[in-house]
Design a protein around this motif. Structure first.
Motif, PDB file in Angstrom:
ATOM      1  N   THR A  78      -6.089  17.189  -9.191  1.00  0.00           N
ATOM      2  CA  THR A  78      -5.162  18.361  -8.722  1.00  0.00           C
ATOM      3  C   THR A  78      -3.752  18.142  -8.198  1.00  0.00           C
ATOM      4  OG1 THR A  78      -6.102  18.201  -6.431  1.00  0.00           O
ATOM      5  CG2 THR A  78      -7.334  19.641  -7.954  1.00  0.00           C
ATOM      6  N   SER A  79      -3.602  16.879  -7.954  1.00  0.00           N
ATOM      7  CA  SER A  79      -2.254  16.280  -7.428  1.00  0.00           C
ATOM      8  C   SER A  79      -1.726  15.180  -8.315  1.00  0.00           C
ATOM      9  CB  SER A  79      -2.240  15.843  -5.983  1.00  0.00           C
ATOM     10  OG  SER A  79      -2.803  17.074  -5.090  1.00  0.00           O
ATOM     11  N   PRO A  80      -0.775  15.552  -9.413  1.00  0.00           N
ATOM     12  CA  PRO A  80      -0.368  14.407 -10.300  1.00  0.00           C
ATOM     13  C   PRO A  80       0.292  13.280  -9.517  1.00  0.00           C
ATOM     14  CG  PRO A  80      -0.146  16.664 -11.261  1.00  0.00           C
ATOM     15  CD  PRO A  80      -0.460  16.926  -9.816  1.00  0.00           C
ATOM     16  N   TRP A  81       1.281  13.888  -8.434  1.00  0.00           N
ATOM     17  CA  TRP A  81       1.903  12.936  -7.827  1.00  0.00           C
ATOM     18  C   TRP A  81       1.170  11.824  -7.122  1.00  0.00           C
ATOM     19  CZ3 TRP A  81       1.062  11.880  -2.645  1.00  0.00           C
ATOM     20  CH2 TRP A  81       0.314  12.867  -2.153  1.00  0.00           C
ATOM     21  N   LEU A  82      -0.147  12.155  -6.861  1.00  0.00           N
ATOM     22  CA  LEU A  82      -1.080  11.336  -6.167  1.00  0.00           C
ATOM     23  C   LEU A  82      -1.344  10.003  -7.023  1.00  0.00           C
ATOM     24  CD1 LEU A  82      -2.394  10.482  -3.341  1.00  0.00           C
ATOM     25  CD2 LEU A  82      -4.431  12.091  -4.582  1.00  0.00           C
ATOM     26  N   ASN A  83      -1.461  10.426  -8.544  1.00  0.00           N
ATOM     27  CA  ASN A  83      -1.831   9.486  -9.276  1.00  0.00           C
ATOM     28  C   ASN A  83      -0.484   8.308  -9.503  1.00  0.00           C
ATOM     29  OD1 ASN A  83      -4.296  10.010 -11.027  1.00  0.00           O
ATOM     30  ND2 ASN A  83      -3.353  12.057 -10.722  1.00  0.00           N
ATOM     31  N   ILE A  84       0.704   8.864  -9.244  1.00  0.00           N
ATOM     32  CA  ILE A  84       1.808   7.941  -9.477  1.00  0.00           C
ATOM     33  C   ILE A  84       1.896   7.050  -8.214  1.00  0.00           C
ATOM     34  CG2 ILE A  84       4.391   7.987  -9.671  1.00  0.00           C
ATOM     35  CD1 ILE A  84       4.155  10.934 -10.895  1.00  0.00           C
ATOM     36  N   VAL A  85       1.821   7.498  -7.127  1.00  0.00           N
ATOM     37  CA  VAL A  85       1.661   6.834  -5.877  1.00  0.00           C
ATOM     38  C   VAL A  85       0.881   5.768  -5.981  1.00  0.00           C
ATOM     39  CG1 VAL A  85       1.378   6.974  -3.257  1.00  0.00           C
ATOM     40  CG2 VAL A  85       2.640   8.730  -4.587  1.00  0.00           C
ATOM     41  N   LEU A  86      -0.490   6.120  -6.279  1.00  0.00           N
ATOM     42  CA  LEU A  86      -1.577   5.185  -6.327  1.00  0.00           C
ATOM     43  C   LEU A  86      -1.535   4.078  -7.361  1.00  0.00           C
ATOM     44  CD1 LEU A  86      -4.858   7.464  -5.785  1.00  0.00           C
ATOM     45  CD2 LEU A  86      -3.462   6.003  -4.039  1.00  0.00           C
ATOM     46  N   PHE A  87      -0.642   4.563  -8.707  1.00  0.00           N
ATOM     47  CA  PHE A  87      -0.435   3.506  -9.417  1.00  0.00           C
ATOM     48  C   PHE A  87       0.431   2.202  -9.075  1.00  0.00           C
ATOM     49  CE2 PHE A  87       2.731   2.249 -12.936  1.00  0.00           C
ATOM     50  CZ  PHE A  87       1.609   1.411 -13.702  1.00  0.00           C
ATOM     51  N   ILE A  88       1.548   2.673  -8.078  1.00  0.00           N
ATOM     52  CA  ILE A  88       2.411   1.821  -7.742  1.00  0.00           C
ATOM     53  C   ILE A  88       1.736   0.271  -7.318  1.00  0.00           C
ATOM     54  CG2 ILE A  88       4.308   1.190  -6.232  1.00  0.00           C
ATOM     55  CD1 ILE A  88       4.812   4.043  -6.391  1.00  0.00           C
ATOM     56  N   PRO A  89       0.756   0.321  -6.359  1.00  0.00           N
ATOM     57  CA  PRO A  89       0.379  -1.014  -6.179  1.00  0.00           C
ATOM     58  C   PRO A  89      -0.307  -1.823  -7.331  1.00  0.00           C
ATOM     59  CG  PRO A  89      -0.233   0.626  -4.561  1.00  0.00           C
ATOM     60  CD  PRO A  89       0.282   1.419  -5.621  1.00  0.00           C
ATOM     61  N   SER A  90      -1.174  -1.226  -8.015  1.00  0.00           N
ATOM     62  CA  SER A  90      -1.908  -1.884  -9.289  1.00  0.00           C
ATOM     63  C   SER A  90      -1.071  -2.347 -10.238  1.00  0.00           C
ATOM     64  CB  SER A  90      -3.059  -0.916  -9.851  1.00  0.00           C
ATOM     65  OG  SER A  90      -2.441   0.529 -10.275  1.00  0.00           O
ATOM     66  N   GLY A  91      -0.090  -1.304 -10.517  1.00  0.00           N
ATOM     67  CA  GLY A  91       1.168  -1.692 -11.584  1.00  0.00           C
ATOM     68  C   GLY A  91       2.005  -3.047 -10.933  1.00  0.00           C
ATOM     69  N   LEU A  92       2.262  -2.671  -9.782  1.00  0.00           N
ATOM     70  CA  LEU A  92       2.911  -4.099  -9.189  1.00  0.00           C
ATOM     71  C   LEU A  92       2.164  -5.430  -9.406  1.00  0.00           C
ATOM     72  CD1 LEU A  92       5.326  -5.365  -7.723  1.00  0.00           C
ATOM     73  CD2 LEU A  92       4.171  -4.493  -5.462  1.00  0.00           C
ATOM     74  N   LEU A  93       0.656  -5.411  -9.126  1.00  0.00           N
ATOM     75  CA  LEU A  93       0.078  -6.401  -9.083  1.00  0.00           C
ATOM     76  C   LEU A  93      -0.223  -7.051 -10.959  1.00  0.00           C
ATOM     77  CD1 LEU A  93      -2.878  -5.695  -6.877  1.00  0.00           C
ATOM     78  CD2 LEU A  93      -1.273  -7.335  -6.515  1.00  0.00           C
ATOM     79  N   MET A  94      -0.188  -5.981 -11.738  1.00  0.00           N
ATOM     80  CA  MET A  94      -0.401  -6.267 -12.918  1.00  0.00           C
ATOM     81  C   MET A  94       0.993  -7.034 -13.406  1.00  0.00           C
ATOM     82  SD  MET A  94      -2.097  -2.860 -14.340  1.00  0.00           S
ATOM     83  CE  MET A  94      -1.995  -3.241 -16.280  1.00  0.00           C
ATOM     84  N   PHE A  95       2.117  -6.461 -13.005  1.00  0.00           N
ATOM     85  CA  PHE A  95       3.310  -7.144 -13.268  1.00  0.00           C
ATOM     86  C   PHE A  95       3.345  -8.677 -12.719  1.00  0.00           C
ATOM     87  CE2 PHE A  95       7.976  -8.034 -12.110  1.00  0.00           C
ATOM     88  CZ  PHE A  95       8.216  -7.809 -13.662  1.00  0.00           C
ATOM     89  N   LEU A  96       3.043  -8.755 -11.638  1.00  0.00           N
ATOM     90  CA  LEU A  96       3.005 -10.019 -10.871  1.00  0.00           C
ATOM     91  C   LEU A  96       2.065 -11.030 -11.691  1.00  0.00           C
ATOM     92  CD1 LEU A  96       3.099  -9.198  -7.222  1.00  0.00           C
ATOM     93  CD2 LEU A  96       5.180  -9.956  -8.359  1.00  0.00           C
ATOM     94  N   LEU A  97       1.093 -10.471 -12.132  1.00  0.00           N
ATOM     95  CA  LEU A  97      -0.085 -11.323 -12.967  1.00  0.00           C
ATOM     96  C   LEU A  97       0.656 -11.606 -14.201  1.00  0.00           C
ATOM     97  CD1 LEU A  97      -2.743 -12.568 -13.369  1.00  0.00           C
ATOM     98  CD2 LEU A  97      -3.683 -10.493 -14.202  1.00  0.00           C
TER      99      LEU A  97
END
Length: 232
Positions: A110-129
């Motif tokens: 129901t809240s698309p913005w929440l998906n964006i916020v929650l993606f930031i940590p995993s996205g950052l970890l993927m980039f660091l990997l």
């Protein structure tokens, strides 16, 4: 799209880097944009969660073949493995972050913005990997060994095992995410789901270790085959 484009871009560059294959960033970004647009419309008209992943994989294989000129078998191995890594990170981080935001799993729908916020940590970890793999040159296994003998890729029976492991892994990951977003989470309760999530996360880690083991075995076989061909 604000989540899908960077996520797809990271899936592509990380997935191929895990197998020691470099991709053109500009072309990878173009592929990410096109796939994200396709998946966006699929989400608008299809309510079956797993269908999104299937279409994402299919479109990725086609567009990567057309734009990046990559072997479809290479692409399948790389993209699905990267999806497993992404799924593992999300299964670990999402419940924790939702708890911090005091939000229910249905908020992801129901809240698309929440998906964006929650993606930031995993996205950052993927980039660091990705950066770690690039600097340390630590790969699951080196697909470049098939550069001079691509046909051997399809002859090696070990790869059938690899494809089977990947398909099983992504199926279980998708089922776990679908289950988390469904009402079954509330029926079971937090503790029960946490146990299930831990089991599936451990399974995903074992799948990644299995890929590493298969990669070492395949590498030895290819090297022996090349040596035998050279001696003949």
């Amino acid at each position: 799209l604000f989540q899908s484009i960077p996520e797809m871009f990271l899936l592509i560059i990380l997935g191929f880097k895990l197998f020691n294959i470099d991709v053109d960033f500009k072309k990878a970004l173009l592929v990410s944009l096109l796939i994200s647009i396709i998946v966006y419309f699929v989400r608008e008209f299809a309510s079956v969660y797993g269908l999104h992943t299937a279409i994402l994989i299919f479109c990725s294989l086609i567009l990567i073949k057309i734009i990046l000129k990559m072997n479809i078998a290479y692409s399948f191995i790389c993209i699905v493995t990267s999806l497993l890594v992404d799924g593992l990170l999300q299964s670990i981080l999402t419940p924790v972050l939702l708890s911090l935001f005091q939000s229910a799993p249905e908020g992801l729908i129901t809240s698309p913005w929440l998906n964006i916020v929650l993606f930031i940590p995993s996205g950052l970890l993927m980039f660091l990997l990705y950066i770690f793999i690039k600097k340390r040159k630590v790969f699951l296994f080196d697909l470049k060994i098939y550069e001079n003998d691509a046909k051997y890729l399809f002859k090696d029976k070990s790869l059938l095992v690899l494809f089977t492991v990947l398909i099983q892994g992504i199926f279980i990951t998708v089922m776990n995410q679908t289950f988390y977003l469904s009402q079954q989470t509330y029926v079971l309760g937090g503790i029960e789901y946490t146990i299930i999530n831990i089991i599936i996360s451990v399974f995903t880690i074992l799948v990644l270790f299995s890929i590493k083991g298969l990669g070492d075995d395949i590498k030895d076989k290819v090297e022996m085959s090349l040596l035998k061909t050279h001696l003949e």
